[in-house]
Design a protein around this motif. Structure first.
Motif, PDB file in Angstrom:
ATOM      1  N   LYS A 128     -41.830 -23.859  47.524  1.00 26.13           N
ATOM      2  CA  LYS A 128     -40.569 -24.582  47.599  1.00 26.13           C
ATOM      3  C   LYS A 128     -40.885 -26.051  47.881  1.00 26.13           C
ATOM      4  CE  LYS A 128     -37.968 -20.620  49.214  1.00 26.13           C
ATOM      5  NZ  LYS A 128     -37.091 -20.056  50.260  1.00 26.13           N
ATOM      6  N   ASN A 129     -40.886 -26.818  46.822  1.00 32.36           N
ATOM      7  CA  ASN A 129     -41.278 -28.219  46.990  1.00 32.36           C
ATOM      8  C   ASN A 129     -40.051 -29.116  47.123  1.00 32.36           C
ATOM      9  OD1 ASN A 129     -44.238 -28.154  46.711  1.00 32.36           O
ATOM     10  ND2 ASN A 129     -43.732 -27.240  44.733  1.00 32.36           N
ATOM     11  N   PHE A 130     -40.140 -30.024  48.073  1.00 28.49           N
ATOM     12  CA  PHE A 130     -39.068 -31.001  48.276  1.00 28.49           C
ATOM     13  C   PHE A 130     -39.626 -32.421  48.163  1.00 28.49           C
ATOM     14  CE2 PHE A 130     -37.322 -27.254  50.307  1.00 28.49           C
ATOM     15  CZ  PHE A 130     -36.001 -27.290  49.875  1.00 28.49           C
ATOM     16  N   ILE A 131     -38.729 -33.294  47.781  1.00 26.35           N
ATOM     17  CA  ILE A 131     -39.090 -34.717  47.686  1.00 26.35           C
ATOM     18  C   ILE A 131     -38.192 -35.461  48.656  1.00 26.35           C
ATOM     19  CG2 ILE A 131     -39.098 -36.739  46.176  1.00 26.35           C
ATOM     20  CD1 ILE A 131     -39.333 -34.659  43.826  1.00 26.35           C
ATOM     21  N   THR A 132     -38.753 -36.412  49.365  1.00 28.39           N
ATOM     22  CA  THR A 132     -37.935 -37.237  50.260  1.00 28.39           C
ATOM     23  C   THR A 132     -37.782 -38.627  49.653  1.00 28.39           C
ATOM     24  OG1 THR A 132     -38.960 -36.035  52.059  1.00 28.39           O
ATOM     25  CG2 THR A 132     -37.628 -37.945  52.651  1.00 28.39           C
ATOM     26  N   LEU A 133     -36.541 -39.112  49.655  1.00 23.35           N
ATOM     27  CA  LEU A 133     -36.264 -40.453  49.135  1.00 23.35           C
ATOM     28  C   LEU A 133     -35.874 -41.380  50.282  1.00 23.35           C
ATOM     29  CD1 LEU A 133     -34.029 -39.494  46.076  1.00 23.35           C
ATOM     30  CD2 LEU A 133     -36.526 -39.668  46.184  1.00 23.35           C
ATOM     31  N   ASN A 134     -36.051 -42.693  50.044  1.00 24.20           N
ATOM     32  CA  ASN A 134     -35.803 -43.659  51.120  1.00 24.20           C
ATOM     33  C   ASN A 134     -34.349 -44.127  51.172  1.00 24.20           C
ATOM     34  OD1 ASN A 134     -35.717 -45.199  48.864  1.00 24.20           O
ATOM     35  ND2 ASN A 134     -36.923 -46.893  49.702  1.00 24.20           N
ATOM     36  N   LYS A 135     -33.445 -43.399  50.529  1.00 26.29           N
ATOM     37  CA  LYS A 135     -32.036 -43.781  50.633  1.00 26.29           C
ATOM     38  C   LYS A 135     -31.212 -42.552  50.981  1.00 26.29           C
ATOM     39  CE  LYS A 135     -32.124 -47.930  48.019  1.00 26.29           C
ATOM     40  NZ  LYS A 135     -31.929 -48.583  46.730  1.00 26.29           N
ATOM     41  N   GLY A 136     -30.072 -42.782  51.571  1.00 25.25           N
ATOM     42  CA  GLY A 136     -29.277 -41.646  52.013  1.00 25.25           C
ATOM     43  C   GLY A 136     -27.797 -41.910  51.853  1.00 25.25           C
ATOM     44  N   SER A 137     -27.034 -41.293  52.724  1.00 25.93           N
ATOM     45  CA  SER A 137     -25.574 -41.365  52.585  1.00 25.93           C
ATOM     46  C   SER A 137     -25.089 -42.810  52.729  1.00 25.93           C
ATOM     47  CB  SER A 137     -24.910 -40.467  53.623  1.00 25.93           C
ATOM     48  OG  SER A 137     -25.364 -40.818  54.904  1.00 25.93           O
ATOM     49  N   ASN A 138     -25.817 -43.631  53.466  1.00 32.46           N
ATOM     50  CA  ASN A 138     -25.442 -45.044  53.568  1.00 32.46           C
ATOM     51  C   ASN A 138     -25.417 -45.706  52.201  1.00 32.46           C
ATOM     52  OD1 ASN A 138     -25.210 -44.901  56.251  1.00 32.46           O
ATOM     53  ND2 ASN A 138     -27.127 -45.952  56.752  1.00 32.46           N
ATOM     54  N   HIS A 139     -26.216 -45.210  51.321  1.00 33.44           N
ATOM     55  CA  HIS A 139     -26.306 -45.813  49.994  1.00 33.44           C
ATOM     56  C   HIS A 139     -25.478 -45.050  48.971  1.00 33.44           C
ATOM     57  CE1 HIS A 139     -30.013 -46.599  52.297  1.00 33.44           C
ATOM     58  NE2 HIS A 139     -29.816 -47.835  51.874  1.00 33.44           N
ATOM     59  N   GLY A 140     -24.696 -44.097  49.448  1.00 40.88           N
ATOM     60  CA  GLY A 140     -23.781 -43.415  48.547  1.00 40.88           C
ATOM     61  C   GLY A 140     -24.306 -42.119  47.971  1.00 40.88           C
ATOM     62  N   ILE A 141     -25.395 -41.626  48.518  1.00 36.01           N
ATOM     63  CA  ILE A 141     -25.949 -40.373  47.989  1.00 36.01           C
ATOM     64  C   ILE A 141     -25.260 -39.190  48.674  1.00 36.01           C
ATOM     65  CG2 ILE A 141     -28.048 -38.983  47.777  1.00 36.01           C
ATOM     66  CD1 ILE A 141     -29.597 -41.603  47.634  1.00 36.01           C
ATOM     67  N   LYS A 142     -24.920 -38.199  47.891  1.00 33.64           N
ATOM     68  CA  LYS A 142     -24.279 -36.999  48.449  1.00 33.64           C
ATOM     69  C   LYS A 142     -25.056 -35.776  47.998  1.00 33.64           C
ATOM     70  CE  LYS A 142     -19.757 -39.133  48.238  1.00 33.64           C
ATOM     71  NZ  LYS A 142     -18.919 -39.509  47.105  1.00 33.64           N
ATOM     72  N   LYS A 143     -24.767 -34.705  48.671  1.00 30.79           N
ATOM     73  CA  LYS A 143     -25.419 -33.441  48.345  1.00 30.79           C
ATOM     74  C   LYS A 143     -25.098 -33.047  46.893  1.00 30.79           C
ATOM     75  CE  LYS A 143     -26.094 -29.027  50.795  1.00 30.79           C
ATOM     76  NZ  LYS A 143     -26.283 -28.164  49.664  1.00 30.79           N
ATOM     77  N   ASP A 144     -26.066 -32.376  46.257  1.00 23.97           N
ATOM     78  CA  ASP A 144     -25.903 -31.836  44.902  1.00 23.97           C
ATOM     79  C   ASP A 144     -25.854 -32.893  43.795  1.00 23.97           C
ATOM     80  OD1 ASP A 144     -26.012 -29.252  45.721  1.00 23.97           O
ATOM     81  OD2 ASP A 144     -23.834 -29.043  45.945  1.00 23.97           O
ATOM     82  N   MET A 145     -26.240 -34.086  44.114  1.00 23.47           N
ATOM     83  CA  MET A 145     -26.379 -35.067  43.035  1.00 23.47           C
ATOM     84  C   MET A 145     -27.701 -34.803  42.322  1.00 23.47           C
ATOM     85  SD  MET A 145     -25.179 -38.685  44.575  1.00 23.47           S
ATOM     86  CE  MET A 145     -23.456 -39.115  44.758  1.00 23.47           C
ATOM     87  N   GLY A 146     -27.766 -35.218  41.074  1.00 27.92           N
ATOM     88  CA  GLY A 146     -29.002 -35.050  40.323  1.00 27.92           C
ATOM     89  C   GLY A 146     -29.965 -36.193  40.597  1.00 27.92           C
ATOM     90  N   VAL A 147     -31.234 -35.895  40.422  1.00 32.89           N
ATOM     91  CA  VAL A 147     -32.247 -36.934  40.588  1.00 32.89           C
ATOM     92  C   VAL A 147     -33.114 -36.944  39.334  1.00 32.89           C
ATOM     93  CG1 VAL A 147     -34.189 -37.749  41.963  1.00 32.89           C
ATOM     94  CG2 VAL A 147     -32.260 -36.641  43.084  1.00 32.89           C
ATOM     95  N   ILE A 148     -33.239 -38.132  38.746  1.00 30.07           N
ATOM     96  CA  ILE A 148     -34.065 -38.234  37.548  1.00 30.07           C
ATOM     97  C   ILE A 148     -35.072 -39.358  37.718  1.00 30.07           C
ATOM     98  CG2 ILE A 148     -32.251 -37.348  36.030  1.00 30.07           C
ATOM     99  CD1 ILE A 148     -31.652 -40.198  35.216  1.00 30.07           C
ATOM    100  N   SER A 149     -36.090 -39.320  36.909  1.00 31.85           N
ATOM    101  CA  SER A 149     -37.046 -40.417  36.867  1.00 31.85           C
ATOM    102  C   SER A 149     -37.055 -40.912  35.419  1.00 31.85           C
ATOM    103  CB  SER A 149     -38.430 -39.927  37.298  1.00 31.85           C
ATOM    104  OG  SER A 149     -39.068 -39.322  36.208  1.00 31.85           O
ATOM    105  N   PRO A 150     -37.718 -42.025  35.154  1.00 29.64           N
ATOM    106  CA  PRO A 150     -37.748 -42.496  33.773  1.00 29.64           C
ATOM    107  C   PRO A 150     -38.262 -41.446  32.796  1.00 29.64           C
ATOM    108  CG  PRO A 150     -38.550 -44.188  35.216  1.00 29.64           C
ATOM    109  CD  PRO A 150     -38.322 -42.989  36.071  1.00 29.64           C
ATOM    110  N   GLN A 151     -39.076 -40.501  33.281  1.00 31.67           N
ATOM    111  CA  GLN A 151     -39.609 -39.498  32.362  1.00 31.67           C
ATOM    112  C   GLN A 151     -38.665 -38.318  32.162  1.00 31.67           C
ATOM    113  OE1 GLN A 151     -42.752 -39.417  35.000  1.00 31.67           O
ATOM    114  NE2 GLN A 151     -43.033 -41.520  34.319  1.00 31.67           N
ATOM    115  N   GLY A 152     -37.817 -38.080  33.137  1.00 29.55           N
ATOM    116  CA  GLY A 152     -36.925 -36.943  32.975  1.00 29.55           C
ATOM    117  C   GLY A 152     -36.363 -36.467  34.302  1.00 29.55           C
ATOM    118  N   VAL A 153     -35.891 -35.224  34.292  1.00 27.54           N
ATOM    119  CA  VAL A 153     -35.218 -34.692  35.479  1.00 27.54           C
ATOM    120  C   VAL A 153     -36.228 -34.392  36.585  1.00 27.54           C
ATOM    121  CG1 VAL A 153     -33.902 -32.739  36.347  1.00 27.54           C
ATOM    122  CG2 VAL A 153     -33.309 -33.764  34.163  1.00 27.54           C
TER     123      VAL A 153
END
Lengths: 177, 276
Positions: free
Chosen positions: B120-145
């Motif tokens: 079960k791999n997780f990624i941590t990002l440096n932004k959170g709810s202060n920046h408008g991120i909510k649960k169940d949003m998608g995360v993509i990179s320039p290469q794909g999902v």
């Protein structure tokens, strides 16, 4: 001692005045310019300490620079000339011995000696001066031409001035008093 | 030291000469335009090459900052691409003047923690709810999902990456539009499985899989992977498809969090319909 210092200061003022007031406005065939003021450095007493020679030459050059508005160029040429002076004076042999009190002049050391001495130093001065002015090595022939022509004119003026200002030969060395 | 001083003192005439000439040269160069230009011309080539080297080195140190700026710009540009807009119905009277309505915006974030070697791999990002991120949003990179937001704190976000044995993404074959679901079996971080691909579909090795847009998490057409291999077991209704992820999860630096502006409206409607 004080007499020597004052007479040199006087000579400095007179030569600078002549250079600034008259000679700087002479442009033979457009670019040949005599620089008689270096006579001051040429005939400073032999007893002048070498370091003082450099400082005095630097100062002399700087004063001319201020008038001609070419900051640093004449100063550089004069310092170089002053640097060579002791070397040249020691190298050129003279029939007469260097003795305390004699001056680098035609009267004291003879025409040939003085001509060689002043010719070498004048060319050295003019070389640095004109090289500084053009500041590159292209068209080297033209620069050389300017150096030589100006040197000749300057030299003529220097020799003439020797005869004008020292009419009475002081024959201390030859013994005829 | 004493010897050096002695040496200088002995040759003070020469050193004084050098000093004065240097002073003269400095005066000449500083006060005469022509000489200064000539001097600068001669030296500039040298200094320019040195400066270039120095700049190259600084550029290297600035890479992080430049990357950040570029990815911010990309996020901005991505928000302007056609896939970010919903074609509004022009047959009805348009209340908005605009042909397109913004559906997706993107929040740029940096990966601060990542793993690929667990089940079960997780990624941590440096932004959170202060920046408008909510649960169940998608995360993509320039290469794909990359994955789906699992949890949000004020300044950080954890993302359930595709490399999670519970992750399941709706995938679509780019050329035929058939739908399947993409899962990860928990072994190789470069390979996933495509389930539910019916056997009547003509598959080719190398077919591209993109997001379907059915989930309202990702816009349609974001790269997921491509078909590596497929086989058909006797009696099965679905293919057994091996796919390769387009994203190299071992090399993630900057990602975008997808914000679907119309998601709530859509899910509310879908929920209501399901209840009825």
């Amino acid at each position: 001692m004080i007499r020597i210092v004052t007479s040199n200061i006087l000579r400095f003022l007179v030569l600078t005045a002549i250079q600034v007031a008259v000679l700087n406005h002479i442009h033979l065939s457009g670019y040949v310019n005599p620089y008689l003021y270096i006579l001051f450095i040429l005939i400073l007493p032999f007893e002048t300490p070498k370091w003082l020679l450099l400082i005095v030459a630097f100062f002399q050059g700087l004063v001319i620079d201020l008038f001609v508005q070419t900051p640093g160029m004449h100063a550089a040429a004069c310092v170089f000339m002053a640097f060579l002076r002791p070397l040249i004076a020691a190298t050129i042999s003279s029939k007469k011995e260097y003795e305390p009190g004699i001056q680098p002049s035609i009267q004291d050391l003879g025409f040939n000696w003085f001509l060689t001495y002043s010719a070498i130093l004048t060319v050295a001065h003019h070389t640095i001066l004109f090289m500084m002015e053009v500041f590159h090595f292209y068209e080297f022939a033209i620069t050389i031409q300017r150096i030589l022509y100006s040197s000749v004119i300057t030299l003529i003026l220097i020799i003439l001035s020797q005869y004008i200002f020292y009419r009475k030969p002081r024959n201390i060395i030859s013994g005829k008093i | 030291m004493r010897n050096i001083l002695n040496f200088i003192w002995k040759n003070h005439f020469f050193f004084l000469f050098l000093l004065l000439e240097t002073v003269c040269l400095v005066i000449v160069i500083q006060n005469n335009d022509y000489q200064r230009a000539a001097f600068i011309n001669k030296t500039s080539e040298f200094f320019a090459s040195v400066n270039k080297r120095i700049t190259n080195i600084y550029d290297y140190f600035n890479l992080a900052e430049i990357n950040r700026q570029l990815s911010e710009e990309n996020a901005r540009l991505r928000a302007q691409t056609i896939t970010s807009f919903n074609l509004t119905d022009t047959n009805t009277f348009a209340i908005n003047d605009t042909l397109y309505k913004q559906e997706y915006t993107y929040i740029q974030a940096k990966v601060v923690n990542n793993s690929i070697n667990r089940r079960k791999n997780f990624i941590t990002l440096n932004k959170g709810s202060n920046h408008g991120i909510k649960k169940d949003m998608g995360v993509i990179s320039p290469q794909g999902v990359v994955g789906i937001v699992a949890d949000v704190s004020p300044n950080y976000t954890t993302v359930m990456s595709l490399l999670h044995i519970d992750s399941k993404i709706s995938a679509q074959l780019k050329n035929t539009n058939h739908i399947g679901s993409l899962v990860w079996e928990g072994i190789n971080y470069r390979k996933g499985k495509l389930n539910d691909m019916p056997t009547h579909v003509v598959l080719h090795v190398g077919d591209t899989l993109v997001t379907s847009g059915f989930s309202a998490i990702f816009p349609q057409g974001i790269d997921l992977g491509y078909v590596l291999d497929f086989s058909l077991r006797n009696g099965e209704m679905f293919y057994d498809v091996d796919i390769a992820f387009t994203v190299d999860f071992n090399n993630l630096a900057y990602v975008y969090v997808v914000n679907n502006l119309l998601k709530e409206e859509r899910s509310k409607l879908e929920k209501k319909t399901a209840h009825d």
